[in-house]
Scaffold this active site. Structure first.
Site, PDB file in Angstrom:
ATOM      1  N   ASP A  31       3.879  -1.629   3.835  1.00  0.00           N
ATOM      2  CA  ASP A  31       3.881  -3.084   3.744  1.00  0.00           C
ATOM      3  C   ASP A  31       4.921  -3.503   2.702  1.00  0.00           C
ATOM      4  O   ASP A  31       5.031  -2.916   1.631  1.00  0.00           O
ATOM      5  CB  ASP A  31       2.488  -3.592   3.355  1.00  0.00           C
ATOM      6  CG  ASP A  31       2.328  -5.067   3.613  1.00  0.00           C
ATOM      7  OD1 ASP A  31       1.570  -5.443   4.516  1.00  0.00           O
ATOM      8  OD2 ASP A  31       2.980  -5.870   2.902  1.00  0.00           O
ATOM      9  N   ASN A  88      -6.774  -8.445   9.945  1.00  0.00           N
ATOM     10  CA  ASN A  88      -6.877  -9.885   9.785  1.00  0.00           C
ATOM     11  C   ASN A  88      -6.757 -10.501  11.178  1.00  0.00           C
ATOM     12  O   ASN A  88      -5.875 -10.118  11.952  1.00  0.00           O
ATOM     13  CB  ASN A  88      -5.763 -10.412   8.871  1.00  0.00           C
ATOM     14  CG  ASN A  88      -5.921  -9.937   7.435  1.00  0.00           C
ATOM     15  OD1 ASN A  88      -7.040  -9.782   6.948  1.00  0.00           O
ATOM     16  ND2 ASN A  88      -4.812  -9.682   6.762  1.00  0.00           N
ATOM     17  N   HIS A  99       1.170 -10.057  15.681  1.00  0.00           N
ATOM     18  CA  HIS A  99       1.343  -8.821  16.445  1.00  0.00           C
ATOM     19  C   HIS A  99       0.337  -7.860  15.809  1.00  0.00           C
ATOM     20  O   HIS A  99       0.417  -7.595  14.598  1.00  0.00           O
ATOM     21  CB  HIS A  99       2.790  -8.319  16.337  1.00  0.00           C
ATOM     22  CG  HIS A  99       3.067  -7.005  17.001  1.00  0.00           C
ATOM     23  ND1 HIS A  99       4.102  -6.826  17.911  1.00  0.00           N
ATOM     24  CD2 HIS A  99       2.467  -5.791  16.877  1.00  0.00           C
ATOM     25  CE1 HIS A  99       4.122  -5.563  18.325  1.00  0.00           C
ATOM     26  NE2 HIS A  99       3.137  -4.913  17.701  1.00  0.00           N
ATOM     27  N   HIS A 101      -1.952  -5.381  14.012  1.00  0.00           N
ATOM     28  CA  HIS A 101      -1.674  -4.323  13.040  1.00  0.00           C
ATOM     29  C   HIS A 101      -2.926  -4.037  12.230  1.00  0.00           C
ATOM     30  O   HIS A 101      -3.737  -4.929  11.992  1.00  0.00           O
ATOM     31  CB  HIS A 101      -0.506  -4.691  12.120  1.00  0.00           C
ATOM     32  CG  HIS A 101      -0.651  -6.017  11.450  1.00  0.00           C
ATOM     33  ND1 HIS A 101      -0.379  -7.208  12.093  1.00  0.00           N
ATOM     34  CD2 HIS A 101      -1.052  -6.350  10.216  1.00  0.00           C
ATOM     35  CE1 HIS A 101      -0.602  -8.216  11.274  1.00  0.00           C
ATOM     36  NE2 HIS A 101      -1.026  -7.731  10.126  1.00  0.00           N
TER      37      HIS A 101
HETATM   38  P1  5GP Z   1      -1.281 -10.062   8.106  1.00  0.00           P
HETATM   39  O1  5GP Z   1      -1.596 -11.051   7.024  1.00  0.00           O
HETATM   40  O2  5GP Z   1      -0.610 -10.688   9.292  1.00  0.00           O
HETATM   41  O3  5GP Z   1      -2.491  -9.248   8.499  1.00  0.00           O
HETATM   42  O4  5GP Z   1      -0.310  -9.026   7.458  1.00  0.00           O
HETATM   43  C1  5GP Z   1       1.061  -8.984   7.664  1.00  0.00           C
HETATM   44  C2  5GP Z   1       1.635  -8.038   6.642  1.00  0.00           C
HETATM   45  O5  5GP Z   1       2.957  -7.755   7.015  1.00  0.00           O
HETATM   46  C3  5GP Z   1       1.674  -8.620   5.231  1.00  0.00           C
HETATM   47  O6  5GP Z   1       0.905  -7.802   4.352  1.00  0.00           O
HETATM   48  C4  5GP Z   1       3.158  -8.611   4.870  1.00  0.00           C
HETATM   49  O7  5GP Z   1       3.408  -8.265   3.526  1.00  0.00           O
HETATM   50  C5  5GP Z   1       3.737  -7.598   5.856  1.00  0.00           C
HETATM   51  N1  5GP Z   1       5.119  -7.860   6.233  1.00  0.00           N
HETATM   52  C6  5GP Z   1       5.641  -9.070   6.597  1.00  0.00           C
HETATM   53  N2  5GP Z   1       6.938  -8.946   6.903  1.00  0.00           N
HETATM   54  C7  5GP Z   1       7.254  -7.637   6.739  1.00  0.00           C
HETATM   55  C8  5GP Z   1       8.465  -6.900   6.896  1.00  0.00           C
HETATM   56  O8  5GP Z   1       9.529  -7.405   7.269  1.00  0.00           O
HETATM   57  N3  5GP Z   1       8.410  -5.560   6.619  1.00  0.00           N
HETATM   58  C9  5GP Z   1       7.264  -4.956   6.214  1.00  0.00           C
HETATM   59  N4  5GP Z   1       7.332  -3.642   5.962  1.00  0.00           N
HETATM   60  N5  5GP Z   1       6.100  -5.618   6.047  1.00  0.00           N
HETATM   61  C10 5GP Z   1       6.093  -6.947   6.306  1.00  0.00           C
HETATM   62 ZN    ZN Z   2       5.179  -8.286  18.864  1.00  0.00          ZN
END
Ligand code: 5GP
Ligand code: ZN
Length: 111
Positions: A31, A88, A99, A101
């Site tokens: 992340d 989440n 997307h 994860h």
């Molecule tokens: P969400 O809140 O959608 O469950 O988590 C998305 C995660 O993706 C966040 O913890 C954020 O820091 C991570 N993230 C967002 N953009 C990027 C990126 O460009 N590269 C990487 N490695 N992580 C990302």
């Molecule tokens: Zn996607």
């Protein structure tokens, strides 16, 4: 593959993101804004918006994501002390990348 989806582009190898693990179905990478000493993301190559969008045909993929997270916890050396696995779901659940994860979080305690 959706071109306007960041994780589709990352999982498709279209960015400079380094993969910790990759197979035909998913990738694992760090992340960019870690919330724990170990904060890795397990991301399917298939575009699925969120847990809400899963269908019966995705059951094997979800099982694979969880099993991969288990193996990645071993690889990171955090399996024995323990870790968190987190989905989440939609904005109300803190999702910002639409997307699917799985967050692997740990490393606060090392034994
Ligand atoms: P969400 O809140 O959608 O469950 O988590 C998305 C995660 O993706 C966040 O913890 C954020 O820091 C991570 N993230 C967002 N953009 C990027 C990126 O460009 N590269 C990487 N490695 N992580 C990302
Ligand atoms: Zn996607």
């Amino acid at each position: 593959m959706e071109n306007d989806c960041l994780f589709c582009r990352i999982a498709g190898g279209q960015t400079d993101t380094t993969f910790i693990y990759e197979d035909d179905n998913l990738v694992v990478f760090k992340d960019i804004n870690p919330h724990a000493p170990v904060h890795w993301l397990v991301v399917p190559k298939k575009h699925i918006r969120s847990i809400n969008d899963l269908t019966e045909s995705d059951q094997d993929l979800v099982a694979l994501m969880i099993d991969t997270a288990r193996r990645m916890a071993e690889k990171a050396g955090i399996a024995r002390p323990g870790y968190k696995l987190l989905f989440n779901v939609e904005s109300g659940g803190g999702q910002v990348i639409f997307h699917l994860h799985l967050h692997l979080l740990g490393g606060w305690e090392r034994k």
